[in-house]
Design an enzyme around this catalytic site. Structure first.
Site, PDB file in Angstrom:
ATOM      1  N   CYS A 220       0.841  -1.199   0.000  1.00  0.00           N
ATOM      2  CA  CYS A 220       0.000   0.000   0.000  1.00  0.00           C
ATOM      3  C   CYS A 220       0.880   1.255   0.000  1.00  0.00           C
ATOM      4  CB  CYS A 220      -0.958  -0.058   1.189  1.00  0.00           C
ATOM      5  SG  CYS A 220      -2.175   1.281   1.264  1.00  0.00           S
ATOM      6  N   ASP A 266      -9.894  -2.772  -5.861  1.00  0.00           N
ATOM      7  CA  ASP A 266      -8.894  -1.834  -5.373  1.00  0.00           C
ATOM      8  C   ASP A 266      -9.155  -0.454  -5.952  1.00  0.00           C
ATOM      9  OD1 ASP A 266      -6.588  -0.455  -4.575  1.00  0.00           O
ATOM     10  OD2 ASP A 266      -5.350  -2.255  -4.726  1.00  0.00           O
ATOM     11  N   HIS A 299      -7.999  -4.321  -1.739  1.00  0.00           N
ATOM     12  CA  HIS A 299      -6.783  -3.594  -1.381  1.00  0.00           C
ATOM     13  C   HIS A 299      -6.392  -3.899   0.069  1.00  0.00           C
ATOM     14  CE1 HIS A 299      -3.995  -0.128  -1.543  1.00  0.00           C
ATOM     15  NE2 HIS A 299      -4.335   0.022  -0.272  1.00  0.00           N
TER      16      HIS A 299
END
Length: 332
Positions: A220, A266, A299
């Site tokens: 991330c 995501d 995500h």
């Protein structure tokens, strides 16, 4: 033959707000089982994605010259609608995929140890200290005390690497419960560019210890740090897992072998954007690459999974295996 997406239909530039997506794999009725059944086998320099998603309308993504804060605001605008009693956008700002499923931090976690200074930073380390190959793991916004991240470091170490998880957040991970410091405000004090500069002395310290090959993986927020290292050729191999803030221009400048492991669901790096990464890397014959999208996951899945969710654990273990395999090919 690989299955591909068309290009994304637009980009967000501050102060514009991304429109909400019209469709998603969920409201199209595409099940995880069907997606998993359509996934192809992985090969080096091969892109994997569920063909069912080709039915979806393009999702607006945040790219271009927008700052990390502005791009995260765009991602927030794609989350749940405003709650009653709140101004438009305020409810959406309270939630983001970057902040979903926060871990219960544990400063004593892991089979390794915490050192007070490695290249000037506190760090969790594991594995043989005399190894000639090291892997630096760059955390998401929750920092180096996340239990799953330390378990990942331990598994990387068990493959013969000296694994290092620096505290790039200086003991100040993002705290979702702190309403007075939302993620855009927190990011002002913790930019990936700052962490990139702080990573250089860490790598130098590893080389002083006798390490000859350094790889880095970022989750991330940390993926942006790693792509900067790859652009500067500070490392010999890179892995980006559900990256945030990484742009097409970043990928164009990568100078070392790179793997991108994305999620089907995501908002920070939608499949359309990951596909653009793959197309660019395919044109860079001098840079080895591996790009893969995992179906049915969101995500953050590879490091913030729940141990009670067997499917999530399996996908996270698959991502870890892909990451270690990439390092084995390029660091040993």
């Amino acid at each position: 033959m690989s299955r591909t997406f068309g290009s994304a239909s637009g980009a967000c530039r501050p102060p514009a707000v991304c429109p909400r997506p019209l469709v998603s794999p969920r409201n199209l009725g595409i099940s995880n089982r069907r997606l998993a059944g359509e996934k192809q086998n992985s090969h080096e320099n091969h892109f994997i994605t569920p063909v069912s998603l080709a039915l979806a309308l393009p999702i607006a993504i945040c790219t271009g010259s927008a700052s990390p804060v502005a791009r995260l605001v765009c991602a927030h605008s794609l989350s749940s609608p405003p709650q009653p009693g709140r101004e438009k956008g305020e409810g959406r700002m309270a939630s983001s995929q970057c902040c979903d499923n926060p871990p219960a931090l544990n400063p004593a976690g892991g089979a390794g140890k915490v050192v007070d200074s490695l290249g000037g930073l506190k760090a969790y380390v594991a594995g043989p200290e005399d190894s000639k190959a090291a892997v630096v793991l760059v955390s998401d916004v929750f920092g180096f005390e996340a239990p799953n991240l330390r378990k990942i470091a331990d598994k990387v170490a068990s493959s013969g690497y000296f694994a290092v998880v620096p505290d790039f957040l200086h003991g100040d991970p993002f705290a979702p419960e702190n309403s007075e410091r939302p993620i855009p405000e927190w990011l002002k004090s913790h930019t990936p560019v700052k962490a990139f500069e702080e990573a250089k002395p860490v790598i130098a310290a590893l080389k002083e210890k006798g390490v000859s090959a350094v790889g880095a993986a970022g989750y991330c927020w940390g993926a942006k740090v790693v792509v900067e290292l790859a652009k500067a050729h500070e490392i010999q191999a890179a892995v980006l897992l559900h990256p945030s803030f990484v742009t097409v221009d970043d990928i164009k400048e990568v100078k070392c072998p790179i793997s991108v492991l994305g999620a089907e669901i995501d908002k920070m790096s939608p499949p359309e954007l990951v596909k653009q990464f793959e197309q660019i890397l395919s044109e860079k014959s001098e840079v080895g690459h591996f790009v893969k999208i995992f179906p049915g996951v969101a995500h953050g899945w590879s490091v913030r999974y729940s141990h009670d969710d067997a499917a999530a654990v399996k996908s996270a273990e698959e991502a870890l295996a892909d990451m270690i395999d990439w390092f084995n090919k390029n660091l040993k």
